[in-house]
Design a protein around this motif. Structure first.
Motif, PDB file in Angstrom:
ATOM      1  N   LEU A 106      21.784 -75.677  40.509  1.00 29.74           N
ATOM      2  CA  LEU A 106      21.362 -75.340  42.235  1.00 29.74           C
ATOM      3  C   LEU A 106      20.676 -74.442  42.779  1.00 29.74           C
ATOM      4  N   PRO A 107      20.257 -74.305  44.403  1.00 25.82           N
ATOM      5  CA  PRO A 107      20.213 -73.664  44.954  1.00 25.82           C
ATOM      6  C   PRO A 107      21.057 -72.140  45.411  1.00 25.82           C
ATOM      7  N   ASP A 108      20.881 -71.418  45.598  1.00 27.55           N
ATOM      8  CA  ASP A 108      21.548 -70.137  46.071  1.00 27.55           C
ATOM      9  C   ASP A 108      21.801 -70.993  47.550  1.00 27.55           C
ATOM     10  N   GLY A 109      23.655 -70.775  47.602  1.00 28.35           N
ATOM     11  CA  GLY A 109      24.319 -69.878  48.217  1.00 28.35           C
ATOM     12  C   GLY A 109      24.942 -72.112  48.527  1.00 28.35           C
ATOM     13  N   PHE A 110      25.027 -72.839  48.010  1.00 35.00           N
ATOM     14  CA  PHE A 110      25.451 -74.106  47.405  1.00 35.00           C
ATOM     15  C   PHE A 110      26.747 -73.901  47.770  1.00 35.00           C
ATOM     16  N   ASN A 112      28.217 -72.871  50.539  1.00 31.83           N
ATOM     17  CA  ASN A 112      28.543 -71.527  50.887  1.00 31.83           C
ATOM     18  C   ASN A 112      29.675 -70.570  49.740  1.00 31.83           C
ATOM     19  N   PHE A 113      28.766 -70.984  48.350  1.00 33.53           N
ATOM     20  CA  PHE A 113      29.653 -70.228  47.703  1.00 33.53           C
ATOM     21  C   PHE A 113      29.395 -69.303  47.290  1.00 33.53           C
ATOM     22  N   ASN A 114      29.284 -67.952  46.368  1.00 33.23           N
ATOM     23  CA  ASN A 114      29.175 -66.356  46.110  1.00 33.23           C
ATOM     24  C   ASN A 114      29.892 -65.982  45.385  1.00 33.23           C
ATOM     25  N   ALA A 115      29.157 -65.184  44.548  1.00 33.37           N
ATOM     26  CA  ALA A 115      29.765 -64.248  43.329  1.00 33.37           C
ATOM     27  C   ALA A 115      31.519 -63.847  44.689  1.00 33.37           C
ATOM     28  N   ASP A 116      31.871 -63.432  45.322  1.00 30.60           N
ATOM     29  CA  ASP A 116      32.783 -63.597  46.103  1.00 30.60           C
ATOM     30  C   ASP A 116      34.291 -63.457  45.697  1.00 30.60           C
TER      31      ASP A 116
END
Length: 251
Positions: A106-110, A112-116
């Motif tokens: 799925l697209p980056d920022g799906f 609004n989740f990220n590695a953190d």
């Protein structure tokens, strides 16, 4: 389960339980890849993961109909939302037919989740619950809701004909919905849920059919179809390679 591999799953908040079965995590803390067998379980998985060799990414996995050997890279950390199939239409708002026995990134920022978000499982659980709550539909087709309730409560043991009659929806229309939305038939999905329910018995060392199988031969055939091995070998679960069974034995 070995000390360098951790997995856990917890039930969702009641507010989203119609669409989510559990939220969990896998962590391969080893510096070596881990070989596992993924078996069909009737759930739609949304993985948020990263490893020593792969950056953070989000992957949607469709419904599997056969077992597949996979390798978890070293230092893999993955948080997982186990969705019920109804969520595909109402929460994820997508068809899964094109990823039956497959997956898509799925697209980056799906959402609004990220590695953190992989730093704290409890915080991830709260954030995922909040996001899914925001996406809850105002209305759900009651035929579909009732259909899945009956499938789950019967562990997939009700016939297509009986399900059709109870929800007042023709079997032809139900199968069209399943094939277009999930890429499999209702009967196949019911067989998968019956298989998954049987895993709970196998985890307890019960190697004979406890559910509606014709006989022992039929039981063994179905277990091999969805796991790749006979019930006896599955029960041994050498090296904890059958993850779903390992989780059941922990519960």
């Amino acid at each position: 389960m070995s000390n360098d591999f951790i997995c856990k799953f917890i039930k969702p908040d009641k507010s989203i339980a119609d669409f989510v079965e559990s939220i969990g995590m896998f962590h391969n803390q080893s510096n070596e890849a881990r070989e596992v067998v993924v078996m069909p379980d009737g759930r739609v998985d949304l993985f948020f993961s990263q490893s020593a060799s792969e950056p953070f990414h989000v992957t949607l996995i469709g419904l599997d109909t056969f077992p597949e050997k996979r390798s978890l890279p070293p230092q893999t950390l993955a948080f997982d939302i186990n969705f019920k199939p109804l969520a595909a239409e109402y929460i994820l708002q997508t068809s899964l037919a094109d990823i039956s026995n497959g997956a898509k990134d799925l697209p980056d920022g799906f959402w609004n989740f990220n590695a953190d978000d992989l730093k704290d499982f409890d915080a991830f659980y709260r954030k995922a619950t909040k996001k899914i709550t925001e996406l809850l539909p105002l209305e759900v087709d009651e035929r579909k809701r009732k259909l899945f309730d009956l499938i789950y409560s019967s562990n997939g043991e009700m016939s297509v004909k009986e399900l059709s009659e109870k929800v007042s929806w023709s079997s032809r229309q139900i199968n069209r919905y399943f094939n277009q939305q999930f890429g499999l038939s209702l009967k196949t999905y019911c067989n998968i849920l019956r298989f998954r329910a049987s895993l709970e018995h196998i985890a307890e060392g019960k190697l004979f059919p406890e559910l509606n199988f014709t006989d022992q031969t039929h039981f063994i055939k179905e277990i091999k179809k969805f796991s790749g091995v006979a019930p006896k070998e599955l029960s041994k679960n050498q090296n904890d390679r059958f993850l779903l069974l390992s989780v059941l034995k922990q519960q």
